[in-house]
Motif scaffolding. Structure first.
Motif, PDB file in Angstrom:
ATOM      1  N   ASN A  51      54.999 -53.664 -28.629  1.00 43.11           N
ATOM      2  CA  ASN A  51      55.828 -52.557 -29.105  1.00 43.11           C
ATOM      3  C   ASN A  51      57.308 -52.912 -28.998  1.00 43.11           C
ATOM      4  OD1 ASN A  51      56.314 -49.861 -30.020  1.00 43.11           O
ATOM      5  ND2 ASN A  51      56.817 -49.304 -27.918  1.00 43.11           N
ATOM      6  N   GLU A  52      57.688 -53.536 -27.898  1.00 45.09           N
ATOM      7  CA  GLU A  52      59.019 -54.104 -27.722  1.00 45.09           C
ATOM      8  C   GLU A  52      58.842 -55.478 -27.095  1.00 45.09           C
ATOM      9  OE1 GLU A  52      61.614 -52.767 -28.896  1.00 45.09           O
ATOM     10  OE2 GLU A  52      61.022 -50.682 -29.196  1.00 45.09           O
ATOM     11  N   ASP A 179      57.381 -58.093 -22.475  1.00 44.87           N
ATOM     12  CA  ASP A 179      56.676 -57.380 -23.541  1.00 44.87           C
ATOM     13  C   ASP A 179      56.291 -55.987 -23.065  1.00 44.87           C
ATOM     14  OD1 ASP A 179      56.621 -59.511 -25.433  1.00 44.87           O
ATOM     15  OD2 ASP A 179      55.039 -60.453 -24.260  1.00 44.87           O
ATOM     16  N   ASP A 180      56.574 -55.003 -23.906  1.00 50.28           N
ATOM     17  CA  ASP A 180      56.067 -53.648 -23.690  1.00 50.28           C
ATOM     18  C   ASP A 180      54.735 -53.555 -24.431  1.00 50.28           C
ATOM     19  OD1 ASP A 180      55.477 -50.980 -23.503  1.00 50.28           O
ATOM     20  OD2 ASP A 180      57.127 -50.296 -24.777  1.00 50.28           O
ATOM     21  N   ASP A 181      53.637 -53.694 -23.695  1.00 49.14           N
ATOM     22  CA  ASP A 181      52.312 -53.726 -24.318  1.00 49.14           C
ATOM     23  C   ASP A 181      51.555 -52.421 -24.166  1.00 49.14           C
ATOM     24  OD1 ASP A 181      51.964 -53.888 -21.620  1.00 49.14           O
ATOM     25  OD2 ASP A 181      50.592 -55.600 -21.648  1.00 49.14           O
ATOM     26  N   SER A 182      52.265 -51.325 -23.885  1.00 55.40           N
ATOM     27  CA  SER A 182      51.590 -50.031 -23.797  1.00 55.40           C
ATOM     28  C   SER A 182      51.029 -49.618 -25.149  1.00 55.40           C
ATOM     29  CB  SER A 182      52.554 -48.964 -23.280  1.00 55.40           C
ATOM     30  OG  SER A 182      53.689 -48.857 -24.135  1.00 55.40           O
ATOM     31  N   VAL A 183      51.744 -49.998 -26.204  1.00 54.66           N
ATOM     32  CA  VAL A 183      51.302 -49.780 -27.587  1.00 54.66           C
ATOM     33  C   VAL A 183      51.538 -51.088 -28.333  1.00 54.66           C
ATOM     34  CG1 VAL A 183      51.693 -48.503 -29.724  1.00 54.66           C
ATOM     35  CG2 VAL A 183      51.813 -47.320 -27.538  1.00 54.66           C
ATOM     36  N   MET A 184      50.586 -51.478 -29.184  1.00 53.15           N
ATOM     37  CA  MET A 184      50.721 -52.721 -29.938  1.00 53.15           C
ATOM     38  C   MET A 184      51.021 -52.419 -31.400  1.00 53.15           C
ATOM     39  SD  MET A 184      50.321 -54.903 -27.567  1.00 53.15           S
ATOM     40  CE  MET A 184      50.214 -56.438 -28.492  1.00 53.15           C
ATOM     41  N   LYS A 185      51.916 -53.215 -31.968  1.00 53.30           N
ATOM     42  CA  LYS A 185      52.199 -53.134 -33.399  1.00 53.30           C
ATOM     43  C   LYS A 185      51.311 -54.128 -34.129  1.00 53.30           C
ATOM     44  CE  LYS A 185      57.063 -51.878 -32.798  1.00 53.30           C
ATOM     45  NZ  LYS A 185      58.459 -52.345 -32.946  1.00 53.30           N
ATOM     46  N   ARG A 237      52.659 -51.655 -41.212  1.00 50.41           N
ATOM     47  CA  ARG A 237      52.653 -51.707 -39.746  1.00 50.41           C
ATOM     48  C   ARG A 237      51.855 -50.538 -39.191  1.00 50.41           C
ATOM     49  NH1 ARG A 237      58.076 -52.994 -36.682  1.00 50.41           N
ATOM     50  NH2 ARG A 237      57.307 -55.069 -37.275  1.00 50.41           N
ATOM     51  N   LEU A 239      50.006 -48.848 -35.478  1.00 45.91           N
ATOM     52  CA  LEU A 239      50.115 -48.797 -34.023  1.00 45.91           C
ATOM     53  C   LEU A 239      48.730 -48.651 -33.418  1.00 45.91           C
ATOM     54  CD1 LEU A 239      53.229 -46.471 -33.487  1.00 45.91           C
ATOM     55  CD2 LEU A 239      53.140 -48.961 -33.604  1.00 45.91           C
TER      56      LEU A 239
END
Length: 361
Positions: A51-52, A179-185, A237, A239
């Motif tokens: 996500n980021e 990496d912000d992997d709480s949500v994946m793009k 894209r 989510l």
């Protein structure tokens, strides 16, 4: 005598035949064209992104003095990940704090004298300017000191450590990734042919080979504003939630986009006759006696196992030949051996044809 026999034979041949053999009707199996709700699926391949995501690096040339993270550690926004040499900056900070404190004291003293009419406004302005200048130098020193700290800009998981204590780093040197992997793009390329079928909020199903082909539900978040002029595809894209943190950036994912169900006119896939780029089917005209078939050109749509949607060429309820098409041509006389009601196999239809009920008909 012989001459009369020849004349008689020629006269007989010249007479029109009043009786001719009627063409035999072809037995066929048929199925009525019906409507049903069909949800069209679009398949694509995409790549996962966090996500980021950021690669942390130094902004100054200094030596690493302390490291406060391990490989794969989860950190919070603002956590100090690494420190660099800052002895000089700390000394400058002490000096700046002292300067600000003295400048403020001088400003307050002159301000009280001005209020008592014992000093001039011009001197007060000088002290105010000195106080503000000291404050600006303090902020600059704090900024230089902050450059010696590597902070986490957001919550996430750090990657592999690329530095060691005592190492000299320069601007651009990689320290680690975050990496912000709480949500994946999920970015995927979809043919522009399906552009009108795509919309934010549309549900998708993703399958990753790295997760034993388990399915993950998600939805479309955004659609690119441009179509690639070379591939004629648009980037989409989506989510995907990642509560278990088992989805990783860079994973290859197979995606199925589910369109909203729409009512479609369906015929059996066995009825379809392919001739070059054109598609046809034989439709029984039961109004005529005996029944005949009409060869119709079709415009087809999406498929499902065993059936295909027809956009034009056939009406609801018309009987379409499913078996026996090889012996037919446009206008052939036929008789219906059996009518397919569901997904019966050819063996079941033959058994149905041979049943006593059909024989009695």
């Amino acid at each position: 005598m012989h001459f009369k026999a020849v004349i008689l034979a020629l006269s007989f041949c010249s007479l029109p035949l009043s009786i001719s053999a009627a063409p035999a009707s072809v037995p066929v199996f048929v199925k009525a064209a019906t409507t049903e709700l069909l949800s069209e699926k679009i398949e694509a391949i995409g790549t996962l992104k966090a996500n980021e995501a950021v690669t942390l690096s130094a902004t100054v040339t200094e030596t690493i003095t302390a490291i406060h993270f391990d490989d794969g550690q989860r950190v919070n926004a603002g956590d100090v990940l690494a420190e660099m040499t800052s002895t000089e900056e700390h000394a400058q900070l002490e000096e700046a704090l002292s300067t600000v404190k003295e400048a403020e004291r001088q400003y307050q003293r002159i301000k009280s004298l001005v209020n008592a009419k014992l000093s001039t406004e011009s001197l007060l302005d000088e002290r105010r300017a000195a106080f503000e200048t000291a404050g600006a130098k303090l902020n600059a020193t704090r900024s230089r000191l902050a450059d010696r700290l590597i902070l986490a800009p957001f919550d996430g998981v750090v990657g592999l450590r690329q530095i060691s204590v005592g190492q000299l780093v320069t601007p651009g040197d990689s320290i680690t990734t975050l990496d912000d992997d709480s949500v994946m793009k999920l970015d995927m390329s979809v043919p522009a042919l399906f552009l009108n079928s795509l919309a934010p909020g549309m549900k998708i199903t993703a399958k990753a080979a790295g997760l034993d082909n388990r399915y993950v539900e998600g939805e479309i978040f955004s659609i690119d504003s441009r179509v690639d002029p070379i591939t004629r595809a648009v980037m989409v894209r989506a989510l995907l939630p990642n509560e278990q943190r088992n989805l990783k950036p860079g994973m290859l994912v197979t995606v199925v986009l589910q369109k909203a169900p729409q009512e479609q006119l369906m015929i059996s896939e066995k009825s379809l006759i392919q001739e070059g780029f054109n598609q046809f089917a034989f439709v029984v005209d039961s109004v005529t006696k005996p029944a005949r078939v009409v060869k119709r050109k079709l415009v087809t749509g999406p498929r499902r196992p065993g059936a295909i949607a027809v956009i034009s060429g056939i009406q609801v309820g018309e009987l379409v030949v499913t078996h026996g098409t090889m012996r037919l041509s446009d206008g052939s006389t036929v008789h219906i051996a059996a009518e397919q009601k569901g997904d019966e196999s050819l063996t079941e239809l033959l058994r149905q044809q041979a049943s006593p009920a059909n024989k009695s008909d």
